[in-house]
Design an enzyme around this catalytic site. Sequence first.
Site, PDB file in Angstrom:
ATOM      1  N   ALA A   1     -24.696 -14.063  -8.061  1.00  0.00           N
ATOM      2  CA  ALA A   1     -25.782 -14.771  -8.748  1.00  0.00           C
ATOM      3  C   ALA A   1     -25.572 -16.287  -8.687  1.00  0.00           C
ATOM      4  O   ALA A   1     -25.242 -16.817  -7.625  1.00  0.00           O
ATOM      5  CB  ALA A   1     -25.937 -14.252 -10.173  1.00  0.00           C
ATOM      6  N   CYS A   2     -25.695 -16.969  -9.825  1.00  0.00           N
ATOM      7  CA  CYS A   2     -25.633 -18.440  -9.805  1.00  0.00           C
ATOM      8  C   CYS A   2     -24.279 -18.955  -9.350  1.00  0.00           C
ATOM      9  O   CYS A   2     -24.153 -20.132  -8.994  1.00  0.00           O
ATOM     10  CB  CYS A   2     -25.935 -19.008 -11.189  1.00  0.00           C
ATOM     11  SG  CYS A   2     -27.665 -18.828 -11.613  1.00  0.00           S
ATOM     12  N   SER A   3     -23.248 -18.133  -9.401  1.00  0.00           N
ATOM     13  CA  SER A   3     -21.915 -18.587  -8.990  1.00  0.00           C
ATOM     14  C   SER A   3     -21.606 -18.245  -7.531  1.00  0.00           C
ATOM     15  O   SER A   3     -20.466 -18.400  -7.093  1.00  0.00           O
ATOM     16  CB  SER A   3     -20.847 -17.967  -9.896  1.00  0.00           C
ATOM     17  OG  SER A   3     -21.017 -18.421 -11.207  1.00  0.00           O
TER      18      SER A   3
END
Length: 375
Positions: free
Chosen positions: A155-157
Amino acid sequence: MRPVVISGTGVFTPRETITNAELVTAFNAYATAENETNADAIAAGDVEPLAMSNEEFIFKASGIQQRHVMNKSGVLDPDIMHPKLPQRDDGEPGIMAEMAVDAARKALAAAERKPEDVDAVICAASNHERAYPAIAIEVQELLGIQGFGFDMNVACSSATFGIQAAADMIRSGSANCIIMVNPEICSGHLEWRDRDCHFIFGDVCTAVVLEAKENATSDEQFEIISTRCMTKFSNNIRNNNGFLRRTRPDGVGDRRDMQFMQNGRQVFKQVVPIVSQMVVEHCTDEGIDPTKLDRMWLHQANKSMNDFIGRKVLGREPTREEQPNILQDYANTSSAGSIIAFSQNSNDLAAGALGIICSFGAGYSVGNVIVRRVG
Ligand code: CO8
């Protein structure tokens, strides 16, 4: 083990933008029409009327002023409210691969590298256009890169985890030069008809070239001092899309379960302390005083969240230079956000300057990359 540097970055920015004012006008037209359609049920108390969105709330709650998107007309059409992208046949390049190739070419130019210098492609993003073949392998083919490629999703990471994966491979000698790309078409995954989240995301693609320090020649080098990744399961950011969807009794029909869902308030409260603590501990473990960091390139989801983390880590109000935000122009672009901030706000740093690229999001997941400017 061999030291590794980031030797170039690139950003593909979609041409079209949507301001908060345009977004709110479209949402409110949709909500008004829905309420008119459901007028009788609303009057009878069977259906809740849809509440209107407003620009002031969006800016105050998030710091976002506009977002770039791959298609504006579909998103702003109250009868559609999602991007409309042309159908491509299987022989044509995928849209994510095309975005990634553009960002990768810019990153390669910045790194003074040619495709033949690269021996692996990692596509690290929160939504992949398809499950297989990997976008990374398509990018590899389109750029004429030998070696191998694979997709990964945190995801965002995704980007910081991708940097750790690439750095580890270069350190251990299984690759010399890796390009990591982060194509994010968040507009395709966002429910634009949901007032609570319709303002959050935008589209972009970033690319990062990593290579052994001994081979690097560019004047944009940042040595990777240390990376640290952490995950902790949470349902507070989730979507239930996937190949098992049609197998569920309730798995067809409305599109909402295929899109991004979050309990934003909970995410804010729970993630901020985890990130602040992890940055402080990571720096301390590396013998770096976190209050002496020259720059923090944070995940770009929410300005107040970043201000809070900046204050906790630096022990004072960070200046705009110390903690640059790009979310006002791009909104949340998931994995690409901290890399855009890094790409656009790092060249002014002097040799020896220390900074941290830090991402956080669904999973939960947090990824840190501590870097030092090479002179
Ligand atoms: N206009 C007017 N009022 C609104 C609107 C709106 N658009 N939206 C909500 N409101 C109202 C609410 O109904 C609520 O009203 P009431 O008080 O009467 O109940 C009030 O405003 C406050 O609502 P919230 O509590 O929801 O507002 P917050 O102040 O919490 O702000 C945010 C909402 C901006 C979402 C904030 O909570 C936030 O930023 N949280 C953190 C989000 C985050 O960091 N998420 C992780 C990133 S996502 C990720 O990891 C990647 C996932 C995969 C990528 C997906 C690509 C699409």
